[in-house]
Design an enzyme around this catalytic site. Structure first.
Site, PDB file in Angstrom:
ATOM      1  N   ARG A 131      84.065  65.835  49.922  1.00 19.68           N
ATOM      2  CA  ARG A 131      85.401  66.788  50.168  1.00 19.68           C
ATOM      3  C   ARG A 131      85.601  66.464  51.535  1.00 19.68           C
ATOM      4  O   ARG A 131      84.694  66.474  52.363  1.00 19.68           O
ATOM      5  CB  ARG A 131      85.071  68.044  49.735  1.00 19.68           C
ATOM      6  CG  ARG A 131      85.103  68.588  48.171  1.00 19.68           C
ATOM      7  CD  ARG A 131      86.344  68.149  47.579  1.00 19.68           C
ATOM      8  NE  ARG A 131      86.325  68.756  46.265  1.00 19.68           N
ATOM      9  CZ  ARG A 131      86.359  67.580  45.306  1.00 19.68           C
ATOM     10  NH1 ARG A 131      85.978  66.222  45.545  1.00 19.68           N
ATOM     11  NH2 ARG A 131      86.185  68.145  43.909  1.00 19.68           N
TER      12      ARG A 131
ATOM     13  N   ARG B 244      67.616  66.088  52.911  1.00 14.32           N
ATOM     14  CA  ARG B 244      67.531  67.209  51.947  1.00 14.32           C
ATOM     15  C   ARG B 244      66.681  68.259  52.684  1.00 14.32           C
ATOM     16  O   ARG B 244      65.559  67.993  52.913  1.00 14.32           O
ATOM     17  CB  ARG B 244      66.692  66.685  50.814  1.00 14.32           C
ATOM     18  CG  ARG B 244      66.551  68.009  49.736  1.00 14.32           C
ATOM     19  CD  ARG B 244      66.175  67.137  48.244  1.00 14.32           C
ATOM     20  NE  ARG B 244      65.973  68.346  47.199  1.00 14.32           N
ATOM     21  CZ  ARG B 244      65.104  68.930  46.812  1.00 14.32           C
ATOM     22  NH1 ARG B 244      64.017  68.582  46.901  1.00 14.32           N
ATOM     23  NH2 ARG B 244      65.266  69.774  45.659  1.00 14.32           N
TER      24      ARG B 244
ATOM     25  N   GLY C 107      88.030  58.221  44.266  1.00 14.27           N
ATOM     26  CA  GLY C 107      86.592  58.209  43.841  1.00 14.27           C
ATOM     27  C   GLY C 107      86.482  57.966  42.356  1.00 14.27           C
ATOM     28  O   GLY C 107      85.618  57.069  41.917  1.00 14.27           O
TER      29      GLY C 107
ATOM     30  N   GLU D  12      94.167  67.197  52.612  1.00 12.58           N
ATOM     31  CA  GLU D  12      94.998  65.821  51.924  1.00 12.58           C
ATOM     32  C   GLU D  12      95.944  66.574  50.985  1.00 12.58           C
ATOM     33  O   GLU D  12      95.781  67.670  50.596  1.00 12.58           O
ATOM     34  CB  GLU D  12      93.665  65.178  50.854  1.00 12.58           C
ATOM     35  CG  GLU D  12      93.251  66.023  49.919  1.00 12.58           C
ATOM     36  CD  GLU D  12      92.115  65.476  49.307  1.00 12.58           C
ATOM     37  OE1 GLU D  12      91.052  64.807  49.766  1.00 12.58           O
ATOM     38  OE2 GLU D  12      92.053  65.387  48.058  1.00 12.58           O
TER      39      GLU D  12
ATOM     40  N   ILE E 199      75.354  61.325  42.002  1.00 10.61           N
ATOM     41  CA  ILE E 199      76.066  60.231  42.394  1.00 10.61           C
ATOM     42  C   ILE E 199      75.225  59.404  43.382  1.00 10.61           C
ATOM     43  O   ILE E 199      75.359  58.252  43.687  1.00 10.61           O
ATOM     44  CB  ILE E 199      77.561  60.672  42.776  1.00 10.61           C
ATOM     45  CG1 ILE E 199      78.212  61.475  41.559  1.00 10.61           C
ATOM     46  CG2 ILE E 199      78.249  59.661  43.450  1.00 10.61           C
ATOM     47  CD1 ILE E 199      79.531  62.119  42.098  1.00 10.61           C
TER      48      ILE E 199
ATOM     49  N   LEU F  92      71.611  63.583  47.708  1.00 14.46           N
ATOM     50  CA  LEU F  92      71.006  62.637  46.828  1.00 14.46           C
ATOM     51  C   LEU F  92      71.170  63.321  45.461  1.00 14.46           C
ATOM     52  O   LEU F  92      69.984  63.397  44.801  1.00 14.46           O
ATOM     53  CB  LEU F  92      69.634  62.333  47.363  1.00 14.46           C
ATOM     54  CG  LEU F  92      69.233  60.872  46.651  1.00 14.46           C
ATOM     55  CD1 LEU F  92      69.907  59.689  46.992  1.00 14.46           C
ATOM     56  CD2 LEU F  92      67.677  60.780  46.886  1.00 14.46           C
ATOM     57  N   GLY F  93      72.308  63.626  44.983  1.00 12.59           N
ATOM     58  CA  GLY F  93      72.281  63.994  43.681  1.00 12.59           C
ATOM     59  C   GLY F  93      72.588  63.007  42.678  1.00 12.59           C
ATOM     60  O   GLY F  93      72.086  61.658  43.052  1.00 12.59           O
TER      61      GLY F  93
ATOM     62  N   HIS G 171      91.968  59.682  47.797  1.00 11.15           N
ATOM     63  CA  HIS G 171      90.916  60.528  46.859  1.00 11.15           C
ATOM     64  C   HIS G 171      91.046  59.657  45.417  1.00 11.15           C
ATOM     65  O   HIS G 171      91.561  60.428  44.429  1.00 11.15           O
ATOM     66  CB  HIS G 171      91.601  61.830  46.600  1.00 11.15           C
ATOM     67  CG  HIS G 171      90.618  62.472  46.095  1.00 11.15           C
ATOM     68  ND1 HIS G 171      90.296  64.089  46.429  1.00 11.15           N
ATOM     69  CD2 HIS G 171      89.431  62.562  45.161  1.00 11.15           C
ATOM     70  CE1 HIS G 171      89.318  64.467  45.909  1.00 11.15           C
ATOM     71  NE2 HIS G 171      88.849  63.767  45.261  1.00 11.15           N
TER      72      HIS G 171
HETATM   73  C1  8YV Z   1      88.976  64.100  40.916  1.00  9.12           C
HETATM   74  C2  8YV Z   1      86.909  64.842  42.219  1.00  9.12           C
HETATM   75  O1  8YV Z   1      89.811  63.181  41.606  1.00  9.12           O
HETATM   76  O2  8YV Z   1      85.215  64.997  40.584  1.00  9.12           O
HETATM   77  C3  8YV Z   1      85.837  65.499  41.454  1.00  9.12           C
HETATM   78  O3  8YV Z   1      85.118  66.394  42.082  1.00  9.12           O
HETATM   79  O4  8YV Z   1      87.225  65.056  43.232  1.00  9.12           O
HETATM   80  C4  8YV Z   1      87.700  63.669  41.310  1.00  9.12           C
HETATM   81  O5  8YV Z   1      86.920  63.220  40.530  1.00  9.12           O
HETATM   82  C5  8YV Z   1      89.565  65.269  40.807  1.00  9.12           C
HETATM   83  O6  8YV Z   1      88.492  66.322  40.184  1.00  9.12           O
HETATM   84  C6  8YV Z   1      90.956  65.574  40.437  1.00  9.12           C
HETATM   85  O7  8YV Z   1      91.514  64.937  39.658  1.00  9.12           O
END
Ligand code: 8YV
Length: 324
Positions: free
Chosen positions: A235, A176, A284, A264, A157, A154-155, A282
């Site tokens: 990750r 936590r 995000g 990946e 994001i 719970l950081g 990936h």
């Molecule tokens: C990016 C990420 O895809 O912020 C991160 O840790 O995994 C993603 O935002 C990554 O940094 C590579 O571009």
């Protein structure tokens, strides 16, 4: 226009506007275009004071060893587990990342994955495209409202996601180990399996690295149970992927929605065959707006370092002097 002030080694192809800013303002070397790095480093390595990389590229110590005057790494992304921070600290190399600017995008990706796996969106679309709607009705999905979203990490994001799912009338709980946050109203669990047992959606948003490697193991998956879902936007290393494949094959969890993988861009073949699994490459933080903000922040960090030897968003490394 900033005066050309330094030689910068860029690890791999970066966001186009970042590449442009770097090339306009610094003397840029593209590591991925250097065929014989050892030879190049003998001639140019001494001049490099800054490296620009990303959370995905990282930077290996053997290559960094060949840059004796390296002082700073500015990394694109919030996660920096692909860098050896003890090594950087030992050499007094400073590091910056890109926190905050991607909170909303990553949280939105997590929510998309929750909806997608729950309402079977990808599967339903495959069903329509395959012409199966002409023969059958599509099976039912699951609501999010009224369910429990268990957040592992719970950081910033995680808190953003908590806000989004609260608006969907979900209950929020979080893991936590060191105890509850004083200012957070959500249900706290110091025990991960207990959170998994309570959760309908277990969403992983912790940093990667050794400390969290395979945190989500087979026991956690069994605790999650056959009607609940695992979501990973952190990750790949945080989830034991072999255990996940086994748990899915045994129907020990209801499904999984994954933006990241252990190896990946390679994805286990078994997952590709499963309809109750959603797979993303990936993405995000992968929106125009957020990637632009990340690119700008990487550049601002580099500029601040070359101008004032400070960083806008430094990663605090044990043993690195704050100002050199
Ligand atoms: C990016 C990420 O895809 O912020 C991160 O840790 O995994 C993603 O935002 C990554 O940094 C590579 O571009």
């Amino acid at each position: 226009m900033i005066e050309a002030k330094g030689d910068v080694l860029v690890w791999g192809p970066m966001h186009p506007s970042l590449m442009r800013s770097l090339e306009e303002n610094y003397c840029v070397y593209r590591r991925w275009e250097i065929a014989d790095f050892k030879h190049w480093a003998r001639l140019q390595g001494d001049a490099i004071r800054a490296v620009v990389t990303s959370g995905v590229y990282g930077a290996d110590n053997a290559t960094l060893d060949q840059l004796p005057n390296l002082k700073v790494i500015t990394s694109f992304g919030v996660g920096y587990d692909a860098l050896d921070t003890a090594y950087l600290a030992g050499r007094g190399i400073q590091l910056s990342n890109t926190p905050e600017v991607l909170n909303n995008s990553v949280a939105e990706t997590a929510l998309s994955l929750m909806l997608c796996v729950s309402r079977r969106i990808s599967e339903a679309e495959r069903f329509v495209r395959a012409g199966k709607w002409l023969q059958a009705k599509f099976p039912l999905g699951n609501d999010l409202h009224g369910k429990t979203c268990g957040i592992v990490g719970l950081g910033k994001i995680g808190k953003t996601l908590a806000r989004l799912v609260s608006a969907l009338d979900m209950n929020v709980a979080y893991y936590r180990p060191s105890g509850p946050y004083a200012d957070v109203p959500h249900t706290h669990y110091a025990d991960l399996q207990a959170l998994a047992t309570a959760a309908d959606y277990l969403v992983v948003i912790v940093p990667g690295g050794q400390e969290t490697r395979h945190l989500i193991n087979r026991q956690v998956m069994r605790a999650l149970g056959p009607t609940s879902f695992l979501i990973n936007v952190a990750r790949g290393s945080v989830v034991d992927e072999a255990a996940l494949v086994a748990a899915l094959l045994e129907s020990e969890i209801g499904g999984a929605a994954l933006d990241v993988f252990e190896g990946e861009p390679h994805v286990p073949a078994e997952l590709l065959e499963m309809d109750n699994v959603v797979l993303l490459p990936h993405i995000g933080s992968g929106t125009h707006e957020t990637r632009q903000a990340m690119a700008d922040l990487v550049f601002e960090n580099l500029r601040a370092w070359f101008e004032k030897e400070t960083l806008v968003t430094p990663v605090v490394l044990e043993g690195v002097p704050r100002e050199s």
